[in-house]
Design a protein around this motif. Structure first.
Motif: not given
Length: 326
Positions: A185-187, A193-199, A207-209
């Motif tokens: 999933q991460i790869i 370039e799916d930032s929503d899925t990554l977060k 996610a709040n760093t």
């Protein structure tokens, strides 16, 4: 008189050694390193004889009994074993079991061995003159789910360009499947370039760093091409040098906690993924930590990800390393 004095000194020394070893046995029980090695030596010889007799008779049942519970659950384990029976040319004529324990690994907690695994080699000659190295990996002291033989293999030992075959997949933890799914999933999110899925995969604290969006974008910029692995529902990602067929996902470390009912309420893992190939010829590794389970929703999920380009050695880290016992 001199002889009597020497005899008395020797006797006293032997008595002292006996007391010391007895004390160690009382203090550490049967799981001090010397006791474990003694049992393992007996165990590996017995297991080696079982493998040899099973291959002579082409009988998969005794082999399956040696495998750890997670390997026994593999739907194609019978198929893998039976296929391996025909790998060697000819019938086993002679064999030699390695005199030493190989690839020994263990954790020593104040003299008590809390984890122990090893490799064992058997050198085989068939009636056609062919030579092979038969090896197996045994988890001796570990979580019951992966206790026993996790994998074994046969390698041609008489040719420069050799062939080899593996059976099972060498579990590194009871959570290899979940970590494999999470790795894929991460790869995929990095590649698309799916930032929503990554977060979403990241825990809330990670996610709040600070500057998390910029760091994720840096990771997107580093990752080139589409990954070439085939996604697996079972989460088992193992490769043995075969490019493009997949990646190797291994759990480098884990710990867990159970409640009074025996249910796991906290599971922490440290995972290494190596090598991820893409259609642009790039090669990457992924190193991440995550809580697969935690009652604290703020830290449940992936907390830190490191992506590295293996050719340029450029890397980027996003998130925050979180381990409650650090």
């Amino acid at each position: 008189m001199k002889k009597r004095i020497i005899f008395s000194i020797v006797t006293a020394f032997c008595l002292l050694l006996t007391i010391v070893f007895a004390g160690c046995s009382l203090l550490f029980g049967d799981n001090n390193i010397s006791s474990v090695r003694k049992r393992v030596n007996k165990r590996r010889y017995e297991m080696s004889e079982t493998f040899i007799s099973s291959y002579k008779e082409k009988n998969s049942e005794p082999i399956k009994a040696l495998m750890c519970p997670m390997s026994q659950e593999l739907s194609d384990l019978d198929e893998q074993i039976i296929e391996s029976f025909s790998f060697m040319e000819g019938n086993i004529e002679s064999y030699k079991i390695s005199g030493d324990i190989g690839g020994e690994g263990y954790l020593n907690h104040y003299g008590t061995i809390t984890e122990y695994d090893y490799y064992n080699d058997i050198y085989i000659t068939t009636d056609t003159g062919r030579k092979y190295r038969f090896w197996f990996h045994d988890n001796y002291i570990t979580d019951e789910r992966i206790k026993g033989v996790t994998e074994y293999g046969i390698t041609e030992n008489d040719r420069e360009e050799f062939q080899r075959i593996h059976v099972s997949c060498g579990w590194t933890s009871p959570y290899d499947r979940e970590c494999g799914v999470l790795s894929a999933q991460i790869i995929k999110a990095l590649a698309s370039e799916d930032s929503d899925t990554l977060k979403t995969l990241l825990c809330q604290r990670a996610a709040n760093t600070e500057n998390i969006d910029q760091k994720i974008q840096t990771a997107f910029n580093l990752f080139n091409g589409n990954p070439l692995f085939t996604e697996r529902e079972d989460g088992i990602y193992r490769t043995y040098g075969d490019e493009c067929e997949g990646f190797n996902c291994r759990v480098l470390g884990y710990d867990s906690e159970k409640d009074d009912n025996g249910s796991e309420v906290r599971i922490w893992v440290h995972v290494l993924v190596n090598i991820v190939y893409t259609d642009t010829g790039n090669r990457y590794s992924l190193d991440f930590v995550a809580y697969l389970a935690n009652s604290n929703s703020d830290i449940k999920g992936v907390s830190s990800v490191q992506l590295e380009d293996l050719d340029t050695e450029d890397s980027v880290v996003f998130g925050e390393w979180i381990h409650e016992y650090d």
